[in-house]
Design an enzyme around this catalytic site. Structure first.
Site, PDB file in Angstrom:
ATOM      1  N   GLU A  66       6.601  21.704 -19.798  1.00  0.00           N
ATOM      2  CA  GLU A  66       5.801  20.855 -18.910  1.00  0.00           C
ATOM      3  C   GLU A  66       5.970  19.375 -19.234  1.00  0.00           C
ATOM      4  O   GLU A  66       6.223  18.564 -18.350  1.00  0.00           O
ATOM      5  CB  GLU A  66       4.319  21.239 -19.014  1.00  0.00           C
ATOM      6  CG  GLU A  66       3.431  20.306 -18.193  1.00  0.00           C
ATOM      7  CD  GLU A  66       1.962  20.689 -18.171  1.00  0.00           C
ATOM      8  OE1 GLU A  66       1.521  21.458 -19.045  1.00  0.00           O
ATOM      9  OE2 GLU A  66       1.261  20.196 -17.269  1.00  0.00           O
ATOM     10  N   ASP A  94      -2.088  24.787 -21.738  1.00  0.00           N
ATOM     11  CA  ASP A  94      -2.503  25.042 -20.362  1.00  0.00           C
ATOM     12  C   ASP A  94      -4.022  24.991 -20.361  1.00  0.00           C
ATOM     13  O   ASP A  94      -4.676  25.752 -21.072  1.00  0.00           O
ATOM     14  CB  ASP A  94      -1.997  26.403 -19.873  1.00  0.00           C
ATOM     15  CG  ASP A  94      -2.315  26.570 -18.398  1.00  0.00           C
ATOM     16  OD1 ASP A  94      -1.958  25.683 -17.608  1.00  0.00           O
ATOM     17  OD2 ASP A  94      -2.968  27.572 -18.049  1.00  0.00           O
ATOM     18  N   THR A 148      -5.341  21.507 -20.175  1.00  0.00           N
ATOM     19  CA  THR A 148      -5.463  20.250 -20.933  1.00  0.00           C
ATOM     20  C   THR A 148      -6.833  19.600 -20.714  1.00  0.00           C
ATOM     21  O   THR A 148      -7.435  19.068 -21.650  1.00  0.00           O
ATOM     22  CB  THR A 148      -4.329  19.272 -20.534  1.00  0.00           C
ATOM     23  OG1 THR A 148      -3.084  19.907 -20.827  1.00  0.00           O
ATOM     24  CG2 THR A 148      -4.411  17.964 -21.291  1.00  0.00           C
TER      25      THR A 148
HETATM   26  C1  IPD Z   1      -3.337  23.209 -15.117  1.00  0.00           C
HETATM   27  C2  IPD Z   1      -4.342  24.290 -15.368  1.00  0.00           C
HETATM   28  C3  IPD Z   1      -5.313  24.356 -14.198  1.00  0.00           C
HETATM   29  C4  IPD Z   1      -4.615  24.614 -12.904  1.00  0.00           C
HETATM   30  C5  IPD Z   1      -3.547  23.583 -12.673  1.00  0.00           C
HETATM   31  C6  IPD Z   1      -2.599  23.521 -13.844  1.00  0.00           C
HETATM   32  P1  IPD Z   1      -2.359  22.000 -17.324  1.00  0.00           P
HETATM   33  O1  IPD Z   1      -2.386  23.167 -16.169  1.00  0.00           O
HETATM   34  O2  IPD Z   1      -3.711  25.529 -15.493  1.00  0.00           O
HETATM   35  O3  IPD Z   1      -6.219  25.400 -14.376  1.00  0.00           O
HETATM   36  O4  IPD Z   1      -5.539  24.563 -11.871  1.00  0.00           O
HETATM   37  O5  IPD Z   1      -2.855  23.932 -11.489  1.00  0.00           O
HETATM   38  O6  IPD Z   1      -1.631  22.524 -13.610  1.00  0.00           O
HETATM   39  O7  IPD Z   1      -2.100  20.737 -16.605  1.00  0.00           O
HETATM   40  O8  IPD Z   1      -3.678  22.021 -17.983  1.00  0.00           O
HETATM   41  O9  IPD Z   1      -1.237  22.432 -18.182  1.00  0.00           O
END
Ligand code: IPD
Length: 299
Positions: free
Chosen positions: A95, A118, A120
Site C-alpha cells: 500500500e 489495515d 490506519t
Molecule cells: C482502509 C480500511 C477501511 C476501508 C478502506 C480501506 P487502510 O484501509 O480497510 O476499513 O473502508 O476502504 O482503504 O487505509 O486503513 O489501510
C-alpha cells in the site's frame, strides 16, 4: 495446482494422485514462504503494539480521512526488506510503496500483496481493530494469506487447499442462508466523495430493514476475517484496494465462503469492488439489492 501439507499425507490411500517432483517442491516452497511471512508479521505486530499508544506522525494521502503514519511505512519496509532478502525473485505490491509511486502490477511471478496496517484510522485512534494483511499470489492466484491483529492477538491464516485458521484453530463460515438473518459488514471508506457517499448511504438504507444488522470494523481485512470466522454472513465495499482484500479472499474461500464482484460476476481484484459471503444464496441476494458504484481510478 499446488499440493500442500495436509494433502500430501493423503495420497497413500490412492484417492489423490501422487504429486510429481515439481508439485512436491512447490509444496515445501509454499510452507517456507508461509513460515517466513508469519515470522516477519509477528515481528511487525510487536512494532504496531509498541507504537499504538504513542503520538503518531500522520500524513494525508488521497483525502483528509485517508491517513498514513510512520508506523505504516516502517511495517511495510520491515516486511518487504526481510521477504526480499529471503526470496530475491519475489515481487511486491505494498500500500505505502504504491502511494509512494511504485507500480501496482500483478504478474505470474510470486508476488506479496501487503497492507502494513489495515485500519490506519483505528490505529491512529488506538481503536484496537487494525491488522497486518499479507498474501502471496503465484500465477495471479492466492496461495498464502495472513491477517494479524496484534492488539487482540487474532491471527487468521490460510494456505491454498488447507483450510482457514484463527490462532491455529480451524474456522468455517456461518451456515446461515436466510438473508433476513444475516449480519453484514460494510464500510464508509477513506473518501467522502459526494457521489460515493450517496451510494454508501443508499445501501445502508436499503439493507438496514432487511437483515439482522450492519457492522463496520474500520478494517476491510478484519471485516473479511469476520465472514471467514462465521461471525458475519457478508461484507461488501466499493473503494477498497487490492491490498485490503488480498489475504481476506483466500481466508474466506478456505473457510468455505465466496468472494466475487458486487455485481455478481467474478472478482476483478483491481476494480476496487468486492462482495464476500458465507454462501452463494446470501451473496446473490445482497448483490441484487446493492446500488452499484464504480470507483476510479482502478488500482
Ligand atoms: C482502509 C480500511 C477501511 C476501508 C478502506 C480501506 P487502510 O484501509 O480497510 O476499513 O473502508 O476502504 O482503504 O487505509 O486503513 O489501510
Amino acid at each position: 495446482m499446488f499440493f500442500v501439507r495436509g494433502a500430501l499425507s493423503r495420497y497413500n490411500n490412492y484417492l489423490i494422485p501422487k504429486p510429481n517432483k515439481f508439485q512436491i517442491r512447490m509444496t515445501s516452497n509454499i510452507t517456507t514462504f508461509y513460515d517466513a511471512a508469519l515470522k516477519y508479521t509477528k515481528t511487525a505486530g510487536e512494532l504496531i503494539l509498541e507504537k499504538i499508544s504513542h503520538s503518531k506522525n500522520i500524513e494525508l494521502k488521497s483525502s483528509e480521512i485517508d491517513l498514513v503514519t510512520e508506523t505504516d511505512q516502517q511495517v511495510e519496509k520491515l516486511l518487504i526488506q526481510n521477504l526480499s532478502k529471503d526470496f530475491p525473485d519475489h515481487k511486491f505490491i505494498g500500500e505505502e510503496s504504491v502511494a509512494g509511486g511504485s507500480q501496482c502490477n500483478l504478474t505470474d511471478a510470486p508476488t506479496w500483496i501487503i497492507d502494513p496496517i489495515d485500519g490506519t484510522m483505528n490505529f491512529v485512534h488506538t481503536f484496537p481493530h487494525s491488522c497486518i494483511s499479507i498474501a502471496l499470489f503465484i500465477e495471479k492466484k492466492p496461495q498464502v494469506a495472513i491477517i494479524y491483529n496484534p492488539m487482540l492477538k487474532q491471527l487468521f491464516t490460510a494456505l491454498k487447499g488447507q483450510g482457514a485458521y484463527l490462532n491455529g484453530k480451524k474456522i468455517q463460515v456461518s451456515k446461515e442462508s436466510d438473508f433476513k438473518k444475516a449480519l453484514i459488514m460494510m464500510e464508509f471508506g477513506t473518501s467522502r466523495d459526494p457521489e460515493k457517499m450517496k451510494v454508501v448511504l443508499a445501501n445502508q438504507n436499503v439493507l438496514i430493514n432487511q437483515v439482522h444488522g450492519l457492522r463496520a470494523l474500520g478494517s476491510a481485512a478484519l471485516d473479511m476475517a469476520m465472514v471467514a470466522l462465521g461471525a458475519a454472513e457478508a461484507y461488501f465495499e466499493f473503494g477498497i484496494h487490492i491490498w485490503d482484500i488480498a489475504a481476506g479472499e483466500l481466508i474466506i474461500t478456505e473457510a468455505g465462503g465466496v468472494v466475487m464482484d458486487p455485481s455478481g460476476g467474478p472478482i476483478d481484484r483491481f476494480s476496487r469492488r468486492v462482495l464476500a459471503a458465507n454462501c452463494r444464496e446470501i451473496a446473490e441476494e445482497l448483490s441484487k439489492k446493492l446500488v452499484q458504484y464504480q470507483p476510479t481510478p482502478r488500482d
